[in-house]
Scaffold this motif. Sequence first.
Motif, PDB file in Angstrom:
ATOM      1  N   LYS A 182       0.820  -1.221   0.000  1.00  0.00           N
ATOM      2  CA  LYS A 182       0.000   0.000   0.000  1.00  0.00           C
ATOM      3  C   LYS A 182       0.852   1.269   0.000  1.00  0.00           C
ATOM      4  O   LYS A 182       0.450   2.296   0.515  1.00  0.00           O
ATOM      5  N   TYR A 206       1.414   3.452  -2.356  1.00  0.00           N
ATOM      6  CA  TYR A 206       0.906   3.775  -3.685  1.00  0.00           C
ATOM      7  C   TYR A 206       1.736   4.831  -4.413  1.00  0.00           C
ATOM      8  O   TYR A 206       1.931   4.732  -5.623  1.00  0.00           O
ATOM      9  N   ASP A 234      -5.427   4.665  -4.844  1.00  0.00           N
ATOM     10  CA  ASP A 234      -5.058   5.883  -4.125  1.00  0.00           C
ATOM     11  C   ASP A 234      -6.111   6.979  -4.291  1.00  0.00           C
ATOM     12  O   ASP A 234      -5.886   8.127  -3.900  1.00  0.00           O
TER      13      ASP A 234
END
Length: 135
Positions: free
Chosen positions: A62, A64, A98
């Motif tokens: 994660k 991003y 995102d």
Amino acid sequence: MINKFSGKNMLLRKKFTLLALIFFFATLLFHVSGCSFLKTKEKVSLPAPDLLKRGNREAKLKQYLNAQDTFEQLLEDHPDSKERVLALLYLADVLYKDEEYEEAKFNYEKFTELYPAHSQVDRAHFYKAMCDFKI
């Protein structure tokens, strides 16, 4: 006849000679070093498969923004690689995750236009529609 300025002139001449030598050696050092301290270091790019793996790893964690940068680097540095196809799709996925829906939509559209026969084109159409829904 003795010149009363001769001592002063000799001192000035020695100082001038010393400064000229310092300037000469500084210039020589500058040229010999190749002006290396003025050059910016070039960014060394990894091979396309490694960039694709790194981007996927960052996306799974994660991270991003890092993944986005990695996929963009792959697209810029390796325009003819086969990994470019998936990098474009993964870039759109990362932007979608995102919540950058406008940019994600743009990249999904680009993917569907460039690779209409790709096996993942239906997924790209779906997420492009989801971007429209989220906007």
